[in-house]
Write an enzyme that holds these catalytic residues in place. Structure first.
Site, mmCIF file in Angstrom:
data_model
loop_
_atom_site.group_PDB
_atom_site.id
_atom_site.type_symbol
_atom_site.label_atom_id
_atom_site.label_comp_id
_atom_site.label_asym_id
_atom_site.label_seq_id
_atom_site.Cartn_x
_atom_site.Cartn_y
_atom_site.Cartn_z
ATOM 1 N N ARG A 63 -1.088 2.293 -5.358
ATOM 2 C CA ARG A 63 -2.158 1.447 -5.858
ATOM 3 C C ARG A 63 -3.119 2.280 -6.719
ATOM 4 O O ARG A 63 -3.264 3.478 -6.519
ATOM 5 C CB ARG A 63 -2.940 0.805 -4.707
ATOM 6 C CG ARG A 63 -2.207 -0.365 -4.048
ATOM 7 C CD ARG A 63 -3.003 -1.010 -2.939
ATOM 8 N NE ARG A 63 -3.226 -0.089 -1.843
ATOM 9 C CZ ARG A 63 -4.305 0.632 -1.637
ATOM 10 N NH1 ARG A 63 -5.344 0.521 -2.451
ATOM 11 N NH2 ARG A 63 -4.387 1.447 -0.614
ATOM 12 N N TYR A 96 4.296 -1.323 -9.051
ATOM 13 C CA TYR A 96 4.162 -0.895 -7.658
ATOM 14 C C TYR A 96 3.634 -2.024 -6.764
ATOM 15 O O TYR A 96 2.704 -2.753 -7.140
ATOM 16 C CB TYR A 96 3.244 0.327 -7.550
ATOM 17 C CG TYR A 96 2.956 0.656 -6.101
ATOM 18 C CD1 TYR A 96 3.935 1.247 -5.304
ATOM 19 C CD2 TYR A 96 1.746 0.293 -5.511
ATOM 20 C CE1 TYR A 96 3.694 1.485 -3.962
ATOM 21 C CE2 TYR A 96 1.504 0.535 -4.169
ATOM 22 C CZ TYR A 96 2.482 1.132 -3.401
ATOM 23 O OH TYR A 96 2.252 1.353 -2.065
ATOM 24 N N LYS A 134 -1.826 -7.819 -1.493
ATOM 25 C CA LYS A 134 -3.222 -7.381 -1.441
ATOM 26 C C LYS A 134 -4.115 -8.225 -2.355
ATOM 27 O O LYS A 134 -5.255 -8.531 -2.017
ATOM 28 C CB LYS A 134 -3.317 -5.887 -1.792
ATOM 29 C CG LYS A 134 -2.590 -4.978 -0.786
ATOM 30 C CD LYS A 134 -3.155 -5.126 0.579
ATOM 31 C CE LYS A 134 -2.410 -4.493 1.728
ATOM 32 N NZ LYS A 134 -2.058 -3.110 1.717
ATOM 33 N N HIS A 165 -7.208 -6.586 6.709
ATOM 34 C CA HIS A 165 -6.136 -5.589 6.568
ATOM 35 C C HIS A 165 -5.730 -5.134 7.965
ATOM 36 O O HIS A 165 -6.031 -4.019 8.377
ATOM 37 C CB HIS A 165 -6.663 -4.421 5.722
ATOM 38 C CG HIS A 165 -5.633 -3.436 5.279
ATOM 39 N ND1 HIS A 165 -5.941 -2.141 4.945
ATOM 40 C CD2 HIS A 165 -4.290 -3.539 5.095
ATOM 41 C CE1 HIS A 165 -4.836 -1.498 4.578
ATOM 42 N NE2 HIS A 165 -3.829 -2.324 4.661
ATOM 43 N N SER A 212 -4.838 2.258 4.719
ATOM 44 C CA SER A 212 -3.475 2.410 4.230
ATOM 45 C C SER A 212 -2.861 3.725 4.719
ATOM 46 O O SER A 212 -3.507 4.771 4.672
ATOM 47 C CB SER A 212 -3.477 2.376 2.703
ATOM 48 O OG SER A 212 -4.062 1.172 2.261
ATOM 49 N N CYS A 227 -2.199 4.659 7.724
ATOM 50 C CA CYS A 227 -2.840 5.205 8.928
ATOM 51 C C CYS A 227 -2.285 4.596 10.211
ATOM 52 O O CYS A 227 -2.939 4.672 11.260
ATOM 53 C CB CYS A 227 -4.346 5.026 8.845
ATOM 54 S SG CYS A 227 -5.104 6.075 7.581
ATOM 55 N N ASP A 272 0.406 -5.719 8.415
ATOM 56 C CA ASP A 272 -0.495 -5.312 7.334
ATOM 57 C C ASP A 272 -1.663 -6.268 7.096
ATOM 58 O O ASP A 272 -2.753 -5.826 6.782
ATOM 59 C CB ASP A 272 0.300 -5.150 6.035
ATOM 60 C CG ASP A 272 -0.428 -4.317 4.979
ATOM 61 O OD1 ASP A 272 -0.919 -3.222 5.325
ATOM 62 O OD2 ASP A 272 -0.515 -4.758 3.826
ATOM 63 N N ARG A 319 8.560 3.657 -0.013
ATOM 64 C CA ARG A 319 8.438 2.454 0.818
ATOM 65 C C ARG A 319 9.784 1.781 1.037
ATOM 66 O O ARG A 319 10.713 1.939 0.254
ATOM 67 C CB ARG A 319 7.510 1.450 0.119
ATOM 68 C CG ARG A 319 6.088 1.958 -0.124
ATOM 69 C CD ARG A 319 5.108 1.351 0.830
ATOM 70 N NE ARG A 319 3.829 2.042 0.821
ATOM 71 C CZ ARG A 319 2.836 1.729 1.666
ATOM 72 N NH1 ARG A 319 2.981 0.757 2.546
ATOM 73 N NH2 ARG A 319 1.710 2.395 1.649
HETATM 74 P P1 GTP Z 1 0.143 0.759 4.842
HETATM 75 O O1 GTP Z 1 1.467 0.094 4.742
HETATM 76 O O2 GTP Z 1 -0.137 1.674 3.696
HETATM 77 O O3 GTP Z 1 -0.983 -0.199 5.032
HETATM 78 O O4 GTP Z 1 0.221 1.792 6.089
HETATM 79 P P2 GTP Z 1 0.217 1.604 7.694
HETATM 80 O O5 GTP Z 1 -1.187 1.514 8.185
HETATM 81 O O6 GTP Z 1 1.136 0.515 8.088
HETATM 82 O O7 GTP Z 1 0.777 3.018 8.185
HETATM 83 P P3 GTP Z 1 2.185 3.402 8.838
HETATM 84 O O8 GTP Z 1 2.390 2.796 10.192
HETATM 85 O O9 GTP Z 1 3.251 3.149 7.841
HETATM 86 O O10 GTP Z 1 2.000 4.975 9.033
HETATM 87 C C1 GTP Z 1 1.709 5.846 7.958
HETATM 88 C C2 GTP Z 1 2.097 7.253 8.313
HETATM 89 O O11 GTP Z 1 1.403 7.672 9.495
HETATM 90 C C3 GTP Z 1 3.582 7.395 8.617
HETATM 91 O O12 GTP Z 1 4.046 8.600 8.065
HETATM 92 C C4 GTP Z 1 3.642 7.433 10.118
HETATM 93 O O13 GTP Z 1 4.763 8.156 10.590
HETATM 94 C C5 GTP Z 1 2.328 8.101 10.489
HETATM 95 N N1 GTP Z 1 1.838 7.626 11.819
HETATM 96 C C6 GTP Z 1 1.805 6.349 12.264
HETATM 97 N N2 GTP Z 1 1.358 6.277 13.542
HETATM 98 C C7 GTP Z 1 1.097 7.542 13.917
HETATM 99 C C8 GTP Z 1 0.613 8.134 15.134
HETATM 100 O O14 GTP Z 1 0.336 7.463 16.140
HETATM 101 N N3 GTP Z 1 0.458 9.489 15.132
HETATM 102 C C9 GTP Z 1 0.758 10.261 14.031
HETATM 103 N N4 GTP Z 1 0.589 11.575 14.130
HETATM 104 N N5 GTP Z 1 1.231 9.742 12.881
HETATM 105 C C10 GTP Z 1 1.393 8.401 12.811
HETATM 106 C C1 SPV Z 2 -1.431 -0.343 1.423
HETATM 107 O O1 SPV Z 2 -1.604 0.480 0.518
HETATM 108 O O2 SPV Z 2 -2.327 -0.622 2.256
HETATM 109 C C2 SPV Z 2 -0.124 -1.015 1.576
HETATM 110 C C3 SPV Z 2 0.839 -0.884 0.505
HETATM 111 O O3 SPV Z 2 0.091 -1.732 2.533
HETATM 112 S S1 SPV Z 2 0.436 -1.953 -0.806
HETATM 113 O O4 SPV Z 2 1.022 -3.258 -0.540
HETATM 114 O O5 SPV Z 2 1.029 -1.387 -1.995
HETATM 115 O O6 SPV Z 2 -0.985 -2.096 -0.925
HETATM 116 MN MN MN Z 3 -1.732 -1.862 3.868
#
Ligand code: GTP
Ligand code: SPV
Ligand code: MN
Length: 583
Positions: free
Chosen positions: A70, A198, A207, A227, A249, A251, A276, A365
Site C-alpha cells: 500500500r 497491489y 480497504k 480493521h 497490518s 501484526c 482482516d 501474499r
Molecule cells: P495484514 O494482512 O497486513 O492486515 O496482516 P495481519 O495482521 O493479518 O498479520 P499476519 O497474521 O499475517 O502476521 C504478520 C506476520 O507476523 C507474519 O509473518 C506472522 O508469521 C507474524 N506473526 C503473527 N502472529 C505472531 C505471533 O503471535 N508472534 C510472532 N512472533 N509473530 C507473529
Molecule cells: C493490510 O495492509 O492491512 C492488508 C493488506 O491487509 S491490503 O489489503 O493490501 O491492505
Molecule cells: Mn489488513
C-alpha cells in the site's frame, strides 16, 4: 421502464468514454469466467502456473517491483471539508482530485478490456452487507476480487433491488509511481485508483470500500467498520465466545484468527469468521453484532508454516493465487519461514541469491477462498452476524507494553485503542520498524477525522452493560537478546482464555494505572517453557516508562485540536495522574 441499474449503466458508459477500452466485460463470477481469465493471464505472463501435482490450480503473480505494498503517501480522502478528513488523512479538494486523476484515466484502457465487477461485502442476504461495483482493466484484480468478495450475478441482483452501490474505478495505468493515486470521495460513495495493481490499492472492495468509505457511512448510521479479525472460541462444554481484534497490518490478525490451541487445551476449538475486516452494529439486545464483509483471505506469506499457522498452510496447496513469493526448483511456492523446500527463483524471477535480500518479498501474499480454511466457521455465513464479547487491540511493541491488560470500562478502552502504537511493517511502502501511533489499527484506513472517530466510538456507550470488554495485547516484546520473549501463535490461546474468562467473571486480575493484568497464576502456562524473568517482563508495568508513554499519548490527542472529545482527554488525565501517584 426505468431500471435501478440505469445509474450503473450510465456510469459504465461514462467511464468507457473516458478510458476508451477495446472491450467491455460484465463479470458473472462463474468458475468458467475465472478459468478463462487465468488462461489469459498465463498467455500474457501475468501468471505462471505452479506445480500442478503438489499445488493444483495455484498460480504465481510477480508484480512490478515498484508496486508491492500500500502507498499511504498517495492515498487521499477527498471530503468537501479538509477538517472532515482530519490530520490522520491526506486530503485533496474533490474537484481538484477528480480533475487530477481523470486526466490520468483519459484513454488509459486503450487496447485493454474494461471489466465491470459487481460485488457484495458480507453474506449476500445479510442486512449488514453492502454492495459495490469495481471497474478495472486488470484481470488479476478480477481474479482476486472473485476470491475476496461475493462477486458477480447475485451481487448484481442485489444492486438492482437496492439501487445503491459504491463506485470504484481502477486502472493499473502504466504502473508509474509518479502517476499513482488512491482517492476516496466519501460524500459521493466513490473511489478512484490508478497506477497500482497491489491488493490494498487495487482490490477496491477491501480497504478502500470496506474500511475508508464504510467507516464514513458507519459513523453516519451508528455502526463500526474496523480493521479487525473475528474468531469464535469454543470451550470443551460447547460454549462459544466471539472476539474481534484490531492489530495493524502484518501484526498477527490472520494468525490469531486461525489459531490452533496447544496441547494444554484439549477439547477447545477456535473458529475463524474473518481475518482482516469487521463490520459491527449494535443489536436490539444491546450487544455488538459482527460480520466479516470478505469472502477470502489476502494474507502475508512469510512466516506462515506448519508450525505457526497450520490452518493457513492447509488451504494453500490448491486453488490459490500467490503474489511475489519465491519458487522452488520444482515450481512450488516458497517464502522465508517455511522449513521445507528451498528457493530457486526469488520474487522477481531471478536465480535466488541471498545477496539480493529475501527470496520472497516481505509483503508477499496469498489469496485464497475462506471456504478452504479448515477452521472456517459456519456462523461466518450467518446474515445476522455473531455477538462480540471482547474487543482486543494490539500492536508490535518490542518494549514497555505487557503481554495483555484489560481496560476498566468502555471509555478507558476507547483511550487504549486510540493510544495504540506499533512498529511499521512491510505492508506499506516506507521505513519498517518505526514506532508510530496507529489508533485502533485504523491509521491508514479511517475515512474521516480520527477525533470524530474517537467520539463515535465513545457514543456507542449508552449506559448499556452489554458492550464488549476491551483488552490490549502485545505478542512482540523482545528480550535483551533481541528475540521475541512470548512464543506467540498457538500459545496466544493462553491469553485468549484469560480474556474470555474475564468476560465470564471467572478470572482474577490485578489493577494497575494502565489497566488490569493477569498474575502468572491467572494464566494457564502448562507445557510452556518460559523463564521466570521473561514472564515477569511480560506481566509487569514499568510505571516510569508508562508515564513517558502517556505524555506522548497526550501530545498525540492534542494534535487533533479541540475536536478531540473531552471525555477522552479526561480519561487520559485520569490515567496520567494515577501513573504519577504510583511512580
Ligand atoms: P495484514 O494482512 O497486513 O492486515 O496482516 P495481519 O495482521 O493479518 O498479520 P499476519 O497474521 O499475517 O502476521 C504478520 C506476520 O507476523 C507474519 O509473518 C506472522 O508469521 C507474524 N506473526 C503473527 N502472529 C505472531 C505471533 O503471535 N508472534 C510472532 N512472533 N509473530 C507473529
Ligand atoms: C493490510 O495492509 O492491512 C492488508 C493488506 O491487509 S491490503 O489489503 O493490501 O491492505
Ligand atoms: Mn489488513
Amino acid at each position: 421502464m426505468a431500471s435501478k441499474l440505469d445509474a450503473l449503466n450510465r456510469w459504465v458508459d461514462e467511464v468507457a468514454r473516458l478510458t476508451q477500452p477495446d472491450r467491455i466485460h460484465w463479470c458473472d463470477g462463474s468458475e468458467a469466467e475465472y478459468q478463462a481469465l487465468v488462461e489469459l493471464m498465463l498467455d500474457t505472463g501475468d501468471l505462471t502456473e505452479l506445480n500442478p501435482s503438489t499445488h493444483p490450480n495455484c498460480y504465481l503473480h510477480r508484480s512490478n517491483p515498484s508496486d508491492v505494498a500500500r502507498v499511504e503517501h498517495l492515498t487521499f480522502v477527498c471530503s468537501r471539508n479538509a477538517e472532515d478528513a482530519g490530520p490522520n488523512n491526506h486530503w485533496m479538494a474533490p474537484e481538484e482530485a477528480h480533475q487530477k486523476i481523470d486526466a490520468l484515466f483519459a484513454g488509459c484502457m486503450k487496447g485493454r478490456t474494461l471489466y465491470v465487477i459487481p460485488y457484495c461485502m458480507g453474506p449476500i442476504d445479510s442486512p449488514l452487507a453492502r454492495c459495490g461495483v469495481e471497474i478495472t482493466d486488470s484481470p488479476y484484480v478480477v481474479a482476486n476480487m472473485r476470491i475476496m468478495t461475493r462477486m458477480g450475478a447475485p451481487a448484481l441482483s442485489r444492486i438492482e433491488r437496492e439501487g445503491s452501490f459504491v463506485k470504484g474505478l481502477h486502472s493499473t495505468g502504466d504502473l508509474d509511481p509518479a502517476k499513482r493515486f488512491i482517492m476516496h470521495f466519501p460524500e459521493e460513495l466513490t473511489i478512484k485508483s490508478i497506477g497500482s495493481g497491489y491488493g490494498g490499492n487495487a482490490l477496491l472492495g477491501k480497504k478502500c470500500h470496506a474500511l475508508r468509505i464504510a467507516s464514513w457511512q458507519a459513523r453516519q448510521e451508528g455502526w463500526l467498520a474496523e480493521h479487525m479479525l473475528i474468531l469464535g472460541l469454543e470451550s470443551p462444554q460447547g460454549e462459544t465466545f466471539y472476539v474481534a481484534a484490531a492489530f495493524p497490518s502484518a501484526c498477527g490478525k490472520t494468525n490469531l484468527a486461525m489459531l490452533i490451541p496447544p496441547a494444554a487445551y484439549p477439547g477447545w476449538k477456535v473458529w475463524t469468521i474473518g481475518d482482516d475486516i469487521c463490520w459491527m452494529q449494535p443489536g436490539a439486545d444491546g450487544r455488538l453484532w459482527a460480520i466479516n464483509p470478505e469472502a477470502g483471505f489476502f494474507g502475508v506469506a512469510p512466516g506462515t508454516s506448519r508450525n505457526t499457522n497450520p490452518n493457513a498452510l492447509a488451504m494453500l496447496d490448491h486453488d490459490a493465487i500467490f503474489t511475489n513469493v519465491a519458487e522452488t526448483a520444482d515450481q512450488q511456492p516458497w517464502w522465508e519461514g517455511l522449513p521445507e523446500g528451498k528457493p530457486a527463483k526469488d520474487w522477481q524471477g531471478r536465480d535466488y541469491d541471498p545477496a539480493n535480500g529475501p527470496a520472497a518479498h516481505p509483503n508477499s501474499r496469498f489469496t485464497v477462498s475462506a471456504r478452504q480454511c479448515p477452521s472456517w466457521s459456519p456462523r461466518a455465513e450467518d446474515p445476522q452476524g455473531v455477538p462480540i464479547s471482547a474487543i482486543i487491540f494490539g500492536g508490535r511493541r518490542e518494549s514497555l507494553v505487557p503481554l495483555v491488560f484489560e481496560s476498566r470500562d468502555w471509555r478507558h478502552g476507547v483511550l487504549v485503542g486510540a493510544s495504540m502504537g506499533s512498529e511499521t511493517t512491510a505492508a506499506a511502502t516506507g521505513a519498517v520498524g518505526v514506532l508510530r501511533r496507529d489508533s485502533m489499527a485504523m491509521k491508514p484506513f479511517c475515512g474521516y477525522n480520527f477525533a470524530d472517530y474517537f467520539a463515535h466510538w465513545l457514543s456507542l456507550d449508552k449506559g448499556n452493560a452489554k458492550l464488549p470488554r476491551i483488552f490490549h495485547v502485545n505478542w512482540f516484546r523482545k528480550g535483551a537478546n533481541g528475540k521475541f520473549v512470548w512464543p506467540g501463535f498457538g500459545d496466544n490461546m493462553r491469553v485468549l482464555e484469560w480474556i474470555v474468562n474475564r468476560c465470564k467473571g471467572t478470572a482474577e486480575a490485578v489493577q494497575t494505572p494502565i489497566g488490569n493484568l493477569p498474575r502468572r497464576e491467572d494464566l494457564n502456562l502448562a507445557g510452556l517453557n518460559l523463564a521466570d524473568a521473561d514472564l515477569d517482563l511480560l506481566l509487569s508495568v514499568d510505571r516510569e516508562g508508562w508515564a513517558r508513554e502517556y505524555a506522548g499519548i497526550g501530545e498525540y490527542l492534542a494534535s487533533f485540536g479541540d475536536r478531540t472529545p473531552a471525555a477522552l482527554q479526561q480519561e487520559h488525565a485520569r490515567v496520567s495522574a494515577e501513573l504519577a501517584a504510583a511512580a
